[in-house]
Motif scaffolding. Structure first.
Motif, PDB file in Angstrom:
ATOM      1  N   GLY A   1      -3.569  -0.789  19.744  1.00 18.34           N
ATOM      2  CA  GLY A   1      -4.007  -1.151  21.088  1.00 18.34           C
ATOM      3  C   GLY A   1      -3.769  -0.036  22.072  1.00 18.34           C
ATOM      4  O   GLY A   1      -3.396   1.083  21.714  1.00 18.34           O
ATOM      5  N   PRO A   2      -3.991  -0.345  23.340  1.00 12.27           N
ATOM      6  CA  PRO A   2      -3.875   0.703  24.363  1.00 12.27           C
ATOM      7  C   PRO A   2      -2.428   1.136  24.558  1.00 12.27           C
ATOM      8  O   PRO A   2      -1.492   0.382  24.330  1.00 12.27           O
ATOM      9  N   SER A   3      -2.285   2.377  24.987  1.00 14.62           N
ATOM     10  CA  SER A   3      -0.937   2.868  25.271  1.00 14.62           C
ATOM     11  C   SER A   3      -0.481   2.294  26.603  1.00 14.62           C
ATOM     12  O   SER A   3      -1.274   1.865  27.432  1.00 14.62           O
ATOM     13  N   GLY A   4       0.788   2.271  26.787  1.00 11.34           N
ATOM     14  CA  GLY A   4       1.344   1.724  28.021  1.00 11.34           C
ATOM     15  C   GLY A   4       2.721   2.267  28.256  1.00 11.34           C
ATOM     16  O   GLY A   4       3.154   3.256  27.652  1.00 11.34           O
ATOM     17  N   SER A   5       3.438   1.619  29.141  1.00 10.66           N
ATOM     18  CA  SER A   5       4.800   2.064  29.439  1.00 10.66           C
ATOM     19  C   SER A   5       5.730   1.658  28.298  1.00 10.66           C
ATOM     20  O   SER A   5       5.349   0.923  27.388  1.00 10.66           O
ATOM     21  N   ALA A   6       6.953   2.132  28.366  1.00 13.21           N
ATOM     22  CA  ALA A   6       7.933   1.855  27.319  1.00 13.21           C
ATOM     23  C   ALA A   6       8.170   0.355  27.205  1.00 13.21           C
ATOM     24  O   ALA A   6       8.199  -0.361  28.206  1.00 13.21           O
ATOM     25  N   PRO A   7       8.349  -0.161  25.973  1.00  9.78           N
ATOM     26  CA  PRO A   7       8.512  -1.601  25.785  1.00  9.78           C
ATOM     27  C   PRO A   7       9.920  -2.088  26.134  1.00  9.78           C
ATOM     28  O   PRO A   7      10.665  -2.547  25.277  1.00  9.78           O
ATOM     29  N   ILE A   8      10.262  -1.980  27.405  1.00  9.07           N
ATOM     30  CA  ILE A   8      11.545  -2.471  27.893  1.00  9.07           C
ATOM     31  C   ILE A   8      11.242  -3.530  28.949  1.00  9.07           C
ATOM     32  O   ILE A   8      10.590  -3.249  29.950  1.00  9.07           O
ATOM     33  N   VAL A   9      11.693  -4.743  28.725  1.00  9.62           N
ATOM     34  CA  VAL A   9      11.409  -5.840  29.647  1.00  9.62           C
ATOM     35  C   VAL A   9      12.384  -5.767  30.811  1.00  9.62           C
ATOM     36  O   VAL A   9      13.598  -5.819  30.633  1.00  9.62           O
TER      37      VAL A   9
ATOM     38  N   GLY B   1      11.488  -7.602  33.824  1.00 11.33           N
ATOM     39  CA  GLY B   1      11.264  -8.787  34.640  1.00 11.33           C
ATOM     40  C   GLY B   1      10.454  -8.515  35.892  1.00 11.33           C
ATOM     41  O   GLY B   1      10.419  -9.336  36.796  1.00 11.33           O
ATOM     42  N   THR B   2       9.804  -7.364  35.971  1.00 10.15           N
ATOM     43  CA  THR B   2       9.000  -7.033  37.139  1.00 10.15           C
ATOM     44  C   THR B   2       7.522  -7.172  36.793  1.00 10.15           C
ATOM     45  O   THR B   2       7.150  -7.434  35.653  1.00 10.15           O
ATOM     46  N   ALA B   3       6.682  -6.991  37.791  1.00  8.21           N
ATOM     47  CA  ALA B   3       5.246  -7.123  37.607  1.00  8.21           C
ATOM     48  C   ALA B   3       4.670  -5.979  36.785  1.00  8.21           C
ATOM     49  O   ALA B   3       3.575  -6.092  36.249  1.00  8.21           O
ATOM     50  N   THR B   4       5.385  -4.881  36.649  1.00  5.25           N
ATOM     51  CA  THR B   4       4.867  -3.734  35.894  1.00  5.25           C
ATOM     52  C   THR B   4       4.972  -3.950  34.381  1.00  5.25           C
ATOM     53  O   THR B   4       4.527  -3.105  33.621  1.00  5.25           O
ATOM     54  N   ASP B   5       5.564  -5.074  33.969  1.00  2.25           N
ATOM     55  CA  ASP B   5       5.682  -5.348  32.542  1.00  2.25           C
ATOM     56  C   ASP B   5       4.326  -5.613  31.891  1.00  2.25           C
ATOM     57  O   ASP B   5       4.206  -5.583  30.670  1.00  2.25           O
ATOM     58  N   GLU B   6       3.310  -5.860  32.684  1.00  2.00           N
ATOM     59  CA  GLU B   6       1.986  -6.113  32.123  1.00  2.00           C
ATOM     60  C   GLU B   6       1.403  -4.860  31.482  1.00  2.00           C
ATOM     61  O   GLU B   6       0.604  -4.946  30.554  1.00  2.00           O
ATOM     62  N   SER B   7       1.774  -3.698  31.963  1.00  2.00           N
ATOM     63  CA  SER B   7       1.256  -2.452  31.389  1.00  2.00           C
ATOM     64  C   SER B   7       2.121  -1.945  30.230  1.00  2.00           C
ATOM     65  O   SER B   7       1.918  -0.849  29.747  1.00  2.00           O
TER      66      SER B   7
END
Length: 157
Positions: free
Chosen positions: A50-58, A60-66
């Motif tokens: 799938g598409p690349s995104g930010s590091a997979p660290i949750v 709890g902010t709105a930026t977790d969608e990317s």
């Protein structure tokens, strides 16, 4: 994310060459083919992740969608470990088959020895161990680091 045509072609070529080489009779070629297929599988996982995104660290902010999906990364890591384990196993098989081929008709059997030869060898081994122990005790007796051992050595003498 659109997959790069170069990566897709490379993956297909790795699969094709790997499977073709694995069909050979030699264990070394089977090993090379297996490694090529393992690398092609890692490319396949990378392509379908799938598409690349930010590091997979949750956080709890709105930026977790990317955030990138961590499952393909874990699958690729697992594939690398499995590939390494099977490569080590096949290398052991290659070495064992080479070793048996060098032995020839004798195979894996050990020829019987006379009991006298075995007993003489055992006595020589124990004599060497006793000489080593005596040398160690002498070094300890001469050193200043073990004064208690000197007294015990003198008592034994």
């Amino acid at each position: 994310m659109t997959a790069s045509a170069t990566l897709i072609i490379l993956m297909a070529v790795l699969y094709a060459v790997g499977i073709t080489v694995m069909l050979e009779r030699s264990l070394t070629r089977v090993l090379i083919g297996f490694m090529l297929v393992g690398n092609a599988t890692n490319l396949l996982i990378l392509l379908v992740s799938g598409p690349s995104g930010s590091a997979p660290i949750v956080t709890g902010t709105a930026t977790d969608e990317s955030m990138a999906d961590p499952v393909p990364q874990v699958l690729m890591l697992t594939a690398i470990v499995i590939n390494f384990g099977i490569t080590a196993f096949v290398l052991a098989l290659i070495y064992r088959s080479w070793w048996l081929a060098q032995l020839g008709d004798q195979g894996d059997s050990v020829p019987d020895q006379h009991t006298e030869d075995t007993q003489a060898l055992t006595e020589a081994t124990f004599d060497a161990v006793d000489l080593d122990d005596a040398a160690i005790q002498q070094v300890l007796a001469e050193s200043d680091e073990h004064p208690d051992d000197e007294k015990e050595t003198e008592k034994r003498s």
